[in-house]
Design an enzyme around this catalytic site. Structure first.
Site, PDB file in Angstrom:
ATOM      1  N   GLY A  22     -21.272 -64.433 -48.827  1.00 16.12           N
ATOM      2  CA  GLY A  22     -22.700 -63.708 -49.037  1.00 16.12           C
ATOM      3  C   GLY A  22     -23.828 -64.553 -48.287  1.00 16.12           C
ATOM      4  O   GLY A  22     -23.563 -65.870 -48.251  1.00 16.12           O
ATOM      5  N   GLU A  81     -17.840 -70.831 -52.926  1.00 14.40           N
ATOM      6  CA  GLU A  81     -16.507 -71.317 -53.387  1.00 14.40           C
ATOM      7  C   GLU A  81     -15.309 -70.856 -52.623  1.00 14.40           C
ATOM      8  O   GLU A  81     -14.282 -71.466 -52.461  1.00 14.40           O
ATOM      9  CB  GLU A  81     -16.417 -70.982 -54.978  1.00 14.40           C
ATOM     10  CG  GLU A  81     -16.947 -69.538 -55.457  1.00 14.40           C
ATOM     11  CD  GLU A  81     -16.297 -68.914 -56.359  1.00 14.40           C
ATOM     12  OE1 GLU A  81     -16.869 -68.040 -57.038  1.00 14.40           O
ATOM     13  OE2 GLU A  81     -15.284 -69.463 -57.012  1.00 14.40           O
ATOM     14  N   ASP A 130     -26.585 -68.668 -55.908  1.00 15.31           N
ATOM     15  CA  ASP A 130     -26.336 -68.589 -57.048  1.00 15.31           C
ATOM     16  C   ASP A 130     -26.278 -69.935 -57.604  1.00 15.31           C
ATOM     17  O   ASP A 130     -26.289 -70.135 -58.799  1.00 15.31           O
ATOM     18  CB  ASP A 130     -24.903 -68.122 -57.497  1.00 15.31           C
ATOM     19  CG  ASP A 130     -24.737 -66.638 -57.201  1.00 15.31           C
ATOM     20  OD1 ASP A 130     -26.097 -66.043 -57.067  1.00 15.31           O
ATOM     21  OD2 ASP A 130     -23.756 -66.054 -57.065  1.00 15.31           O
ATOM     22  N   MET A 154     -29.104 -61.694 -59.626  1.00 15.17           N
ATOM     23  CA  MET A 154     -27.790 -61.927 -59.345  1.00 15.17           C
ATOM     24  C   MET A 154     -27.548 -63.148 -60.109  1.00 15.17           C
ATOM     25  O   MET A 154     -28.266 -64.083 -60.840  1.00 15.17           O
ATOM     26  CB  MET A 154     -27.741 -62.278 -57.613  1.00 15.17           C
ATOM     27  CG  MET A 154     -27.747 -61.109 -56.873  1.00 15.17           C
ATOM     28  SD  MET A 154     -27.294 -61.304 -55.043  1.00 15.17           S
ATOM     29  CE  MET A 154     -26.988 -59.945 -54.600  1.00 15.17           C
ATOM     30  N   GLU A 196     -26.668 -60.459 -63.570  1.00 15.35           N
ATOM     31  CA  GLU A 196     -25.680 -59.503 -63.628  1.00 15.35           C
ATOM     32  C   GLU A 196     -24.416 -59.654 -64.324  1.00 15.35           C
ATOM     33  O   GLU A 196     -23.697 -58.673 -64.653  1.00 15.35           O
ATOM     34  CB  GLU A 196     -25.383 -59.223 -62.140  1.00 15.35           C
ATOM     35  CG  GLU A 196     -24.755 -60.488 -61.261  1.00 15.35           C
ATOM     36  CD  GLU A 196     -24.542 -60.252 -59.867  1.00 15.35           C
ATOM     37  OE1 GLU A 196     -24.866 -59.180 -59.241  1.00 15.35           O
ATOM     38  OE2 GLU A 196     -24.297 -61.312 -59.257  1.00 15.35           O
ATOM     39  N   HIS A 242     -29.958 -57.348 -53.203  1.00 18.79           N
ATOM     40  CA  HIS A 242     -29.972 -58.091 -52.130  1.00 18.79           C
ATOM     41  C   HIS A 242     -31.253 -58.585 -51.602  1.00 18.79           C
ATOM     42  O   HIS A 242     -31.399 -59.162 -50.732  1.00 18.79           O
ATOM     43  CB  HIS A 242     -29.214 -57.442 -51.032  1.00 18.79           C
ATOM     44  CG  HIS A 242     -27.721 -57.232 -51.347  1.00 18.79           C
ATOM     45  ND1 HIS A 242     -27.426 -56.334 -52.165  1.00 18.79           N
ATOM     46  CD2 HIS A 242     -26.588 -57.897 -51.290  1.00 18.79           C
ATOM     47  CE1 HIS A 242     -26.152 -56.305 -52.510  1.00 18.79           C
ATOM     48  NE2 HIS A 242     -25.447 -57.506 -51.849  1.00 18.79           N
TER      49      HIS A 242
HETATM   50  O1  F6P Z   1     -23.685 -64.613 -53.116  1.00 14.32           O
HETATM   51  C1  F6P Z   1     -23.088 -64.759 -54.299  1.00 14.32           C
HETATM   52  C2  F6P Z   1     -23.836 -63.174 -54.551  1.00 14.32           C
HETATM   53  O2  F6P Z   1     -25.001 -63.318 -54.480  1.00 14.32           O
HETATM   54  C3  F6P Z   1     -23.362 -62.858 -56.330  1.00 14.32           C
HETATM   55  O3  F6P Z   1     -24.412 -63.470 -57.141  1.00 14.32           O
HETATM   56  C4  F6P Z   1     -23.337 -61.348 -56.023  1.00 14.32           C
HETATM   57  O4  F6P Z   1     -22.497 -60.940 -57.243  1.00 14.32           O
HETATM   58  C5  F6P Z   1     -22.672 -61.243 -54.780  1.00 14.32           C
HETATM   59  O5  F6P Z   1     -23.307 -62.285 -54.029  1.00 14.32           O
HETATM   60  C6  F6P Z   1     -23.043 -59.890 -54.298  1.00 14.32           C
HETATM   61  O6  F6P Z   1     -22.510 -59.991 -52.883  1.00 14.32           O
HETATM   62  P1  F6P Z   1     -22.231 -58.670 -51.962  1.00 14.32           P
HETATM   63  O7  F6P Z   1     -22.659 -57.567 -52.785  1.00 14.32           O
HETATM   64  O8  F6P Z   1     -22.723 -59.005 -50.689  1.00 14.32           O
HETATM   65  O9  F6P Z   1     -20.789 -58.499 -51.834  1.00 14.32           O
END
Ligand code: F6P
Length: 341
Positions: free
Chosen positions: A10, A103, A127, A169, A221, A271
């Site tokens: 992300g 990660e 995060d 998030m 979330e 987002h």
């Molecule tokens: O980058 C981590 C994060 O922001 C998490 O908190 C969230 O669950 C996830 O990305 C959502 O990512 P995407 O919808 O872009 O796959």
């Protein structure tokens, strides 16, 4: 030396500032030549490249997202994925790779290091849940966006005497929720690390509403009820096996309306927390990580990750970041709880 660069997972505000710091210092001080790999691990896996030089990184420090593009491609789930990457790096004349990610991306970087590749990692996630580093860039921006949103929600909740549940998030770690809840005066903040009791949440909401006429709840979330399960959007999983989280806000709003009799609504920030320009703090942190990554290339610090420790940026082994997630300690949640109700 020719250096490949990629951004995976992300996106996070500040990615472009890392790229700028890395390329400017790498070219001007150490004479490196850079090649951009597009869309995360998909780039070196399929040979998707773009030029990356001083001109490409001009004027990007304040721009959100990543000029390299990103994806959640997992080469470890692709047939001969690691071998294909090694072969593509070789044919592109790339001797070292800088992987900027969370990660998952850094987990793949650790595998490539074990396979003999010369890899440097830069930690990224809004995060803030990566171990080995005190803060990750993108987190400060996400908290600023969420705090501004909750500040705005206070006025409409007050006007309508409502409960507003704000879902932010934070899959496994509640850092964004913790900081937002404290900064924006939530009646209660819920995080994945501490399963909540619905009756207790309703008590805090009632007590705040008695005092002010309304209440704001901030929920990560990944927050779950002590007796419940993780609320997911659907049954699908991404290439790294993660479920899509969403829905805890709606669930809580319905439950709180029933328990308290107060009209309740949910707002999912989603987002929005990852988009747009990084804060000054994130631009500086990300720039320093990029500058230090250039020095790590010079030092041939393969298998190391750039890390903020106190106010210094140093290197730590990549394995430190990918071993265990950095979750919110009970003592930090207790501080936030002082303001509940
Ligand atoms: O980058 C981590 C994060 O922001 C998490 O908190 C969230 O669950 C996830 O990305 C959502 O990512 P995407 O919808 O872009 O796959």
């Amino acid at each position: 030396m020719r250096v490949g660069v990629l951004t995976g997972g992300g996106d996070a505000p500040g990615l472009n500032a890392v790229i700028r710091g890395l390329v400017v210092r790498g070219v001007e001080e150490f004479g490196f030549d850079f090649l951009g790999y597009r869309d995360g691990w998909k780039g070196p896996l399929t040979g998707l490249t773009m030029p990356l030089d001083i001109a490409t990184v001009a004027d990007i420090v304040s721009v959100g997202g990543t000029i390299l593009g990103s994806s959640r491609t997992n080469p470890l789930k692709v047939d001969a994925g690691v071998e294909r990457i090694v072969e593509n790096l070789r044919s592109d004349g790339v001797e070292a790779l800088v992987a900027i990610g969370g990660e998952d991306t850094l987990g793949v970087a650790t595998h490539l290091t074990a396979a003999g590749c010369q890899v440097i990692g830069v930690p990224k996630t809004i995060d803030n849940d990566l171990s080995g580093t005190d803060y990750t860039f993108g987190f400060d921006t996400a908290v600023a966006i969420a705090t501004e949103a909750v500040d705005r929600l206070h006025t409409t909740a007050r006007s309508h005497h409502r409960v507003l549940v704000v879902e932010v998030m934070g899959r496994h770690a509640g850092w964004i929720a913790l900081h937002t809840g404290m900064a924006a005066d939530a009646a209660v903040t819920l995080i994945p690390e501490v399963p909540y009791h619905p009756g207790e949440v309703a008590d805090w909401v009632r007590s705040r509403a008695q005092r002010t006429g309304y209440a704001i709840v901030v929920a990560a979330e990944g927050a779950t009820a002590a007796t419940g399960e993780l609320v997911t959007k659907d049954a699908s999983r991404d290439a790294f096996g993660h479920v899509k989280l969403s829905g805890i806000g709606e669930l809580l709003a319905a439950d709180l309306e029933q328990q308290t009799g107060l009209e309740s609504r949910a707002v999912v920030l989603g987002h929005l927390q990852r988009g747009g320009s990084p804060t000054a703090y994130d631009r500086v942190l990300a720039s320093r990580l990029g500058l230090t990554a250039a020095a790590a290339l010079r030092d041939e610090a393969w298998g190391m990750m750039m890390a903020l420790r106190g106010t210094d940026v140093n290197y730590v082994p990549l394995s430190e970041a990918t071993g265990t997630l950095k979750t919110v300690p009970a003592s930090r949640y207790a501080e936030a709880a002082a303001f509940f109700g």
